[in-house]
Motif scaffolding. Sequence first.
Motif, short mmCIF file in Angstrom:
data_model
loop_
_atom_site.label_atom_id
_atom_site.label_comp_id
_atom_site.label_asym_id
_atom_site.label_seq_id
_atom_site.Cartn_x
_atom_site.Cartn_y
_atom_site.Cartn_z
N PRO B 79 0.82 -1.22 0.00
CA PRO B 79 0.00 0.00 0.00
C PRO B 79 0.85 1.27 0.00
O PRO B 79 0.54 2.23 -0.68
N LYS B 80 1.95 1.21 0.75
CA LYS B 80 2.83 2.37 0.84
C LYS B 80 3.44 2.70 -0.53
O LYS B 80 3.47 3.87 -0.96
N VAL B 81 3.89 1.65 -1.24
CA VAL B 81 4.50 1.85 -2.57
C VAL B 81 3.46 2.41 -3.54
O VAL B 81 3.74 3.37 -4.27
N LEU B 82 2.27 1.83 -3.53
CA LEU B 82 1.21 2.28 -4.46
C LEU B 82 0.84 3.74 -4.17
O LEU B 82 0.65 4.54 -5.09
N GLU B 83 0.79 4.07 -2.89
CA GLU B 83 0.43 5.42 -2.48
C GLU B 83 1.49 6.42 -2.95
O GLU B 83 1.18 7.49 -3.49
N LEU B 84 2.76 6.04 -2.79
CA LEU B 84 3.86 6.92 -3.21
C LEU B 84 3.86 7.12 -4.73
O LEU B 84 4.07 8.22 -5.23
N LEU B 85 3.60 6.03 -5.46
CA LEU B 85 3.56 6.13 -6.92
C LEU B 85 2.46 7.10 -7.35
O LEU B 85 2.65 7.91 -8.25
N LYS B 86 1.34 7.02 -6.67
CA LYS B 86 0.23 7.89 -7.00
C LYS B 86 0.59 9.34 -6.68
O LYS B 86 0.37 10.25 -7.49
N ALA B 87 1.17 9.55 -5.52
CA ALA B 87 1.55 10.91 -5.09
C ALA B 87 2.55 11.53 -6.05
O ALA B 87 2.58 12.75 -6.23
N LYS B 88 3.36 10.68 -6.67
CA LYS B 88 4.39 11.20 -7.58
C LYS B 88 3.96 11.08 -9.04
O LYS B 88 4.79 11.10 -9.94
N GLU B 89 2.65 10.94 -9.26
CA GLU B 89 2.07 10.86 -10.60
C GLU B 89 2.69 9.76 -11.45
O GLU B 89 2.93 9.96 -12.64
N ALA B 90 2.99 8.66 -10.82
CA ALA B 90 3.60 7.55 -11.56
C ALA B 90 2.76 6.29 -11.42
O ALA B 90 3.28 5.18 -11.41
N GLU B 91 1.44 6.47 -11.32
CA GLU B 91 0.59 5.29 -11.09
C GLU B 91 0.46 4.40 -12.32
O GLU B 91 -0.09 3.32 -12.24
N ASP B 92 1.03 4.84 -13.45
CA ASP B 92 1.00 3.96 -14.63
C ASP B 92 2.13 2.91 -14.59
O ASP B 92 2.21 2.06 -15.47
N MET B 93 2.96 2.97 -13.58
CA MET B 93 4.02 1.97 -13.47
C MET B 93 3.41 0.63 -13.04
O MET B 93 2.54 0.60 -12.17
N ILE B 94 3.86 -0.44 -13.68
CA ILE B 94 3.33 -1.76 -13.35
C ILE B 94 4.02 -2.26 -12.07
O ILE B 94 5.24 -2.26 -11.99
N VAL B 95 3.22 -2.66 -11.10
CA VAL B 95 3.78 -3.15 -9.84
C VAL B 95 3.54 -4.65 -9.73
O VAL B 95 2.40 -5.12 -9.89
N ALA B 96 4.62 -5.39 -9.51
CA ALA B 96 4.50 -6.84 -9.36
C ALA B 96 5.09 -7.24 -8.01
O ALA B 96 6.00 -6.58 -7.50
N GLY B 97 4.57 -8.32 -7.46
CA GLY B 97 5.06 -8.78 -6.17
C GLY B 97 5.45 -10.25 -6.23
O GLY B 97 4.89 -11.01 -7.03
N GLY B 98 6.41 -10.62 -5.39
CA GLY B 98 6.79 -12.01 -5.34
C GLY B 98 7.22 -12.39 -3.94
O GLY B 98 7.44 -11.52 -3.11
N GLY B 99 7.31 -13.70 -3.71
CA GLY B 99 7.77 -14.15 -2.42
C GLY B 99 6.76 -15.04 -1.74
O GLY B 99 6.08 -15.83 -2.38
N VAL B 100 6.66 -14.89 -0.43
CA VAL B 100 5.75 -15.72 0.35
C VAL B 100 4.58 -14.86 0.82
O VAL B 100 4.74 -14.00 1.68
N ILE B 101 3.42 -15.08 0.20
CA ILE B 101 2.25 -14.26 0.52
C ILE B 101 1.02 -15.18 0.59
O ILE B 101 0.75 -15.93 -0.36
#
Lengths: 326, 141
Positions: B79-101
Amino acid sequence: MINRIPSMELAKRVREGHLRAIARLITRVESGGDPEVREALAELYKSTGNAHVVGITGVPGAGKSTLVTQLVHEYRASGRTVGVVAIDPSSPYSGGAILGDRIRMGDLVSDPGVFIRSMATRGTLGGLARSALDAVDLLDAGGFDVVLIETVGVGQDEVDIVRAAHTTVVVNAPGLGDDIQAIKAGVLEIADVHVVSKADRPDSNKTIQELKAMLMMSLEPGEGIWRVPVVPTSSEKHTGFGELMAAIDRHAEHLERSGEITQRRHQIALTRVVKVAEEIVRDNFARDSRSQTEELLKKVTQRELDPHGAAVTLLKAMKETIHEAH
Amino acid sequence: MQNNDKNAAVIRVMLAKIGLDGHDRGIKVVARALRDAGMDVVYTGLHRTPEEVVDAAIQEDVDILGISLLSGAHMHIFPKVLELLKAKEAEDMIVAGGGVIPDDDVKELYQMGVHKILLQDTPPQEIIDSFRQLVADRGAR
């Protein structure tokens, strides 16, 4: 699908120092640069020429990235903003690259006065030198006071990039056994400032002395001539980076005072124009490889025409059909 | 695997480790696989903050920001990363996650706006394919 902002619009934002616009235009330039992008770059070029461009090169493992990081800290402490273009080699097999400079420069992010961009040698479809120097232009137009280009000092393209800087710094590390090799490769001549990194190591004195001795030999007598300094640095002990910045600043002053800056700018313009021209020719050559080129190559293999004659014929024909954008 | 298409831009990926998570074997394997598939990969190294990663991703103008998490902090960090991307007008960046979830969290992360979650057993080729697909779906930028 996303809304694609026209490059001219991005160019406007670059002038206002908008970091995201700078980043996006660098991407577009790296991807080959269609006419729409070239047009924006041509417009922005008018706003360049204010930044002091510093090229930093040296053999792999010499400590370039660490040095750049420390140098950026010095510039920031002196109140100046810094753009960095860090070039890493690509895999010759896949064309992909792992750009690791970000790890070493990790403590620099989250400062709006610093912009770091990694570039791969082969990730650039339009040629490395052009893309890297276009990136420098974008940072220059974006208002950065100093632009650092960091690249491994192997390969003609890399050397050309560094030569398109106002001040060239060559990083030498002790114990790599390449002191004499570096001199052979002509790296000694391109340096305006020499750095001996890892100066906390006992064998660094030998490298410093060897460099100084070589520089003495090539010294011309006379007043007002730039004496290439040898600056020892140690990231271990945090020493020498202030001195390095001071040496670069002194070189910049020297260029202005002696009027050498005019020659330097002329040299940079020459390098850049020739580089782009080479690429356009090479690209056009590849483009019509089927028809006329094949014909000529056949004549050359059959000894009907010599390579020089074929090249001249090809260039004459190319004149009519030159593709400006590629 | 060589990228010979002159018109196709090289896919740029940033792989990031955020917070107190020292497990980077997996992310390095992924970095290598993506490189071998012809992509440019920027690896941030360990123990980054969301701010550092987002700023770096914007400067590098990556197509995909991939974050690997094995620390269990995913519901805080994404959520923090998505929020920062939005605040910096970069919400068109594709966000992917990996690991143990855990599965429930995966669902929630998708709702939040994470584009792709690839868990720890995902074969490298699947990561490559889905990254290419994500960039193709987004279109030229």
